[in-house]
Design a protein around this motif. Structure first.
Motif, short mmCIF file in Angstrom:
data_model
loop_
_atom_site.label_atom_id
_atom_site.label_comp_id
_atom_site.label_asym_id
_atom_site.label_seq_id
_atom_site.Cartn_x
_atom_site.Cartn_y
_atom_site.Cartn_z
N PRO A 243 0.83 -1.22 0.00
CA PRO A 243 0.00 0.00 0.00
C PRO A 243 0.86 1.26 0.00
O PRO A 243 1.82 1.37 0.76
CB PRO A 243 -0.80 -0.14 1.30
CG PRO A 243 -0.85 -1.61 1.57
CD PRO A 243 0.48 -2.12 1.12
N ASP A 244 0.48 2.20 -0.85
CA ASP A 244 1.30 3.40 -1.03
C ASP A 244 1.53 4.17 0.27
O ASP A 244 2.66 4.59 0.56
CB ASP A 244 0.66 4.32 -2.09
CG ASP A 244 -0.78 4.71 -1.77
OD1 ASP A 244 -1.39 4.11 -0.86
OD2 ASP A 244 -1.30 5.61 -2.45
N PHE A 245 0.48 4.33 1.09
CA PHE A 245 0.65 5.14 2.30
C PHE A 245 1.46 4.42 3.37
O PHE A 245 1.98 5.05 4.29
CB PHE A 245 -0.71 5.57 2.85
CG PHE A 245 -1.56 4.46 3.43
CD1 PHE A 245 -1.55 4.19 4.79
CD2 PHE A 245 -2.37 3.69 2.61
CE1 PHE A 245 -2.34 3.18 5.32
CE2 PHE A 245 -3.16 2.67 3.13
CZ PHE A 245 -3.13 2.41 4.49
N MET A 246 1.59 3.09 3.25
CA MET A 246 2.37 2.34 4.23
C MET A 246 3.87 2.35 3.91
O MET A 246 4.69 2.11 4.79
CB MET A 246 1.88 0.89 4.31
CG MET A 246 0.50 0.73 4.92
SD MET A 246 0.10 -1.03 5.18
CE MET A 246 -1.61 -0.91 5.71
N VAL A 247 4.22 2.58 2.65
CA VAL A 247 5.64 2.55 2.27
C VAL A 247 6.17 3.94 1.94
O VAL A 247 7.30 4.09 1.49
CB VAL A 247 5.89 1.61 1.07
CG1 VAL A 247 5.59 0.18 1.45
CG2 VAL A 247 5.06 2.04 -0.13
N HIS A 248 5.37 4.97 2.20
CA HIS A 248 5.77 6.33 1.86
C HIS A 248 7.12 6.69 2.48
O HIS A 248 8.01 7.22 1.80
CB HIS A 248 4.69 7.31 2.33
CG HIS A 248 5.02 8.74 2.07
ND1 HIS A 248 4.93 9.32 0.83
CD2 HIS A 248 5.46 9.72 2.91
CE1 HIS A 248 5.29 10.59 0.91
NE2 HIS A 248 5.62 10.87 2.15
N LYS A 249 7.30 6.40 3.76
CA LYS A 249 8.54 6.78 4.44
C LYS A 249 9.72 5.95 3.95
O LYS A 249 10.84 6.46 3.84
CB LYS A 249 8.38 6.65 5.96
CG LYS A 249 7.51 7.74 6.56
CD LYS A 249 7.58 7.76 8.07
CE LYS A 249 6.83 8.96 8.63
NZ LYS A 249 6.91 9.03 10.11
N SER A 250 9.50 4.67 3.67
CA SER A 250 10.58 3.82 3.17
C SER A 250 11.05 4.29 1.80
O SER A 250 12.24 4.21 1.48
CB SER A 250 10.13 2.36 3.10
OG SER A 250 9.88 1.85 4.39
N LEU A 251 10.12 4.77 0.98
CA LEU A 251 10.49 5.29 -0.33
C LEU A 251 11.20 6.64 -0.19
O LEU A 251 12.19 6.91 -0.87
CB LEU A 251 9.25 5.44 -1.21
CG LEU A 251 8.58 4.14 -1.67
CD1 LEU A 251 7.26 4.44 -2.37
CD2 LEU A 251 9.50 3.34 -2.58
N ALA A 252 10.70 7.47 0.73
CA ALA A 252 11.30 8.80 0.91
C ALA A 252 12.73 8.69 1.46
O ALA A 252 13.60 9.50 1.12
CB ALA A 252 10.44 9.64 1.85
N SER A 253 12.96 7.67 2.31
CA SER A 253 14.29 7.51 2.92
C SER A 253 15.27 6.79 2.00
O SER A 253 16.47 6.77 2.27
CB SER A 253 14.17 6.73 4.23
OG SER A 253 13.80 5.38 3.98
#
Length: 301
Positions: A243-253
């Motif tokens: 889910p996009d909102f669950m991996v947002h931080k992992s993608l941003a980092s």
């Protein structure tokens, strides 16, 4: 006609709900920590009081009678109202209110826990208790003020608010991508697909939406929850759909990469379930407003 001196006892009614939940006298006894004999006695007494059977006893188990099916939802609602009203009265003189949530494990670990401090900052006198669960909500679950589940999109869920439609993004570890770059969507066939046990058709849906025809190579290990697949993707076990909102931080980092900005929309959504009689509660109103705003599809939180 029943009068106030012949109304069923709370104990008998809770026993009835427990048996209906489990469709078994023995399992109901275990659930409410009494003997099977006590369960049978309470049900027999209640049926005698009502003048009609609530369960059909058969060789292969039990089932609700038509009277039982009619009686059950009203009793569930009545017991929940009693419990909620009692808890509210007990808390009326306390500075802090307690909000009980029941959410999926992945929603808890990948989104709610990282963001709950923001809710605290806005609502200093509300303390949150988080439990995890999965699957369809049982109306008999009176322990939680709000339940959040990921379910097939539908307009027929009772007391449910759609928070966000599900959008899954393709993610991979940058280390794995460095060895085998994805320059076109066809290149995903060269990677193992991390298998989601409870959503076994995800990768077929992904290929269909992207008009891909190759046979998928699945990872040697399958995972039940998204938070497990996330860790597997970070560990370089293959590609994952999350889910996009669950991996947002992992993608941003930079822990994970979404090559070519690839995603799919599914026929699932995240729903908040709140009994109608609880909607006037301030703590529930505040949390619903907060989670609705922050899970909006226009919000990247």
């Amino acid at each position: 006609m029943l009068n106030e001196t012949t109304l069923p006892s709370i104990k008998a009614l809770r026993t009835f709900v427990a048996v209906a939940d489990n469709m078994s006298f023995s399992k109901a006894a275990q659930a409410i920590f009494v003997s099977q004999g006590a369960v049978s006695k309470n049900i027999a007494s209640l049926e005698k009081q009502l003048g009609q059977p609530l369960f059909n006893r058969r060789l292969n188990g039990i089932e609700l009678t038509s009277a039982g099916e009619q009686y059950l939802p009203k009793i569930i609602e009545a017991l929940e109202i009693i419990q909620y009203t009692t808890e509210s009265l007990v808390l009326i003189d306390q500075v802090e209110e307690v909000l009980s949530l029941n959410v999926t494990p992945s929603f808890a670990s990948l989104w709610l826990i990282p963001h709950i401090q923001q809710f605290y900052d806005l609502n200093k006198n509300i303390r949150v208790r988080i439990k995890t669960g999965d699957g369809i909500i049982k109306k008999t679950n009176g322990e939680s003020d709000i339940a959040i589940r990921c379910l097939s999109l539908s307009t027929h869920y009772e007391n449910a608010t759609l928070l966000r439609k599900e959008k899954l993004v393709l993610v991979v570890s940058p280390q794995l991508l460095a060895n085998k770059p994805i320059n076109t969507i066809q290149d995903v066939q060269h990677f193992d697909a991390i298998f989601h046990i409870t959503r076994p058709r995800l990768w077929e849906q992904f290929k269909k939406q992207n008009q891909l025809t190759f046979s998928s190579n699945y990872s040697c290990t399958g995972f039940e929850h998204f938070y497990m697949s996330l860790e597997a993707a970070k560990g370089g076990l293959g590609l994952a759909l999350l889910p996009d909102f669950m991996v947002h931080k992992s993608l941003a980092s930079g822990e994970l990469v979404n090559p070519l900005d690839i995603s799919i929309n599914t026929d699932y959504g995240y729903y908040a379930f709140i009994p109608s009689y609880r909607l006037s509660s301030r703590k529930i109103y505040e949390f619903k407003q907060w989670v609705t705003e922050n899970l909006s599809e226009n919000n990247d939180l």
